[in-house]
Design an enzyme around this catalytic site. Structure first.
Site, PDB file in Angstrom:
ATOM      1  N   MET A  12       3.593  -9.424   1.154  1.00 46.48           N
ATOM      2  CA  MET A  12       4.827  -9.031   0.641  1.00 46.48           C
ATOM      3  C   MET A  12       4.785  -7.874  -0.418  1.00 46.48           C
ATOM      4  SD  MET A  12       3.858 -11.617  -0.990  1.00 46.48           S
ATOM      5  CE  MET A  12       4.126 -13.007   0.077  1.00 46.48           C
ATOM      6  N   SER A  13       3.454  -7.461  -0.610  1.00 48.77           N
ATOM      7  CA  SER A  13       3.362  -6.868  -1.995  1.00 48.77           C
ATOM      8  C   SER A  13       3.716  -5.241  -1.867  1.00 48.77           C
ATOM      9  CB  SER A  13       1.725  -7.105  -2.375  1.00 48.77           C
ATOM     10  OG  SER A  13       1.315  -6.005  -3.319  1.00 48.77           O
TER      11      SER A  13
END
Length: 199
Positions: A12-13
């Site tokens: 999710m970065s």
């Protein structure tokens, strides 16, 4: 000598999203072997002094948005600063990518990783949702059975091993690239990664 890169990232970065395609191009150009290792930052931050986004100081949170906008404009990559599904749990997608890496190889895992990262930051999809992950598998031409495999013990064991490898390598944030024991943190260090691979 063919070099190996351990590619650690959180699914999710936004920084992993911004750096992913550039890293893949650099690795291919150098004929490097990539070990795709999605990791759980929730287990790494407490060991390294890192804080989840919501617990960071307001000025740090504000500057993060400035830098994300700058980088997305510089790279010409679409990026929604406030995606519909964020924060989002990364465990289901990390397990899936781990299984694909194990069963189908690094190239398939890199393609799926790019699709997962783009799903969050450009496509407004929920990567914690099994139906979304099934769609990404189908779009990537990957075996639908990988989803069920990722939900079994195998998927968790592989994901846990990647997180432990990150801890052992001294990784404290995402993305991180480790070449011959040397750590490069952040997509803004890809120039150094490229030079290291070409050395």
């Amino acid at each position: 000598m063919r070099r190996t890169v351990d590619y650690f990232f959180a699914t999710m970065s936004p920084w992993a999203y911004l750096g992913h395609e550039r890293f893949v191009r650099i690795a291919h150009a150098a004929n490097a072997e990539v070990r795709v290792r999605p990791m759980d930052l929730g287990k790494i931050f407490p060991l390294s002094g890192g804080l989840p986004l919501g617990k960071r100081a307001p000025q740090r949170q504000a500057y993060r948005l400035v830098e994300l906008r700058r980088w997305s404009e510089w790279l010409g990559l679409p990026l929604n600063l406030h995606p519909k599904h964020f924060p989002v749990g990364g465990d289901p997608s990390a397990r899936l990518i781990s299984v694909v890496a194990e069963r189908d190889g690094a190239e398939a895992a890199l393609r799926l990783s790019g699709a997962v990262l783009s799903a969050v930051w450009a496509r407004e999809l929920d990567i914690a949702d099994a139906d979304t992950l099934a769609v990404l598998l189908k779009e990537g031409g990957l075996d639908a059975a990988r989803l069920a495999q990722s939900q079994a013990d195998e998927g968790q064991a592989l994901a846990d091993a990647h997180t432990q490898a990150a801890i052992d390598a001294g990784v404290f944030g995402a993305p991180a690239y480790v070449i011959d024991g040397e750590l490069f943190w952040g997509q803004d260090r890809l120039d150094f990664v490229e030079r290291r691979l070409q050395a």
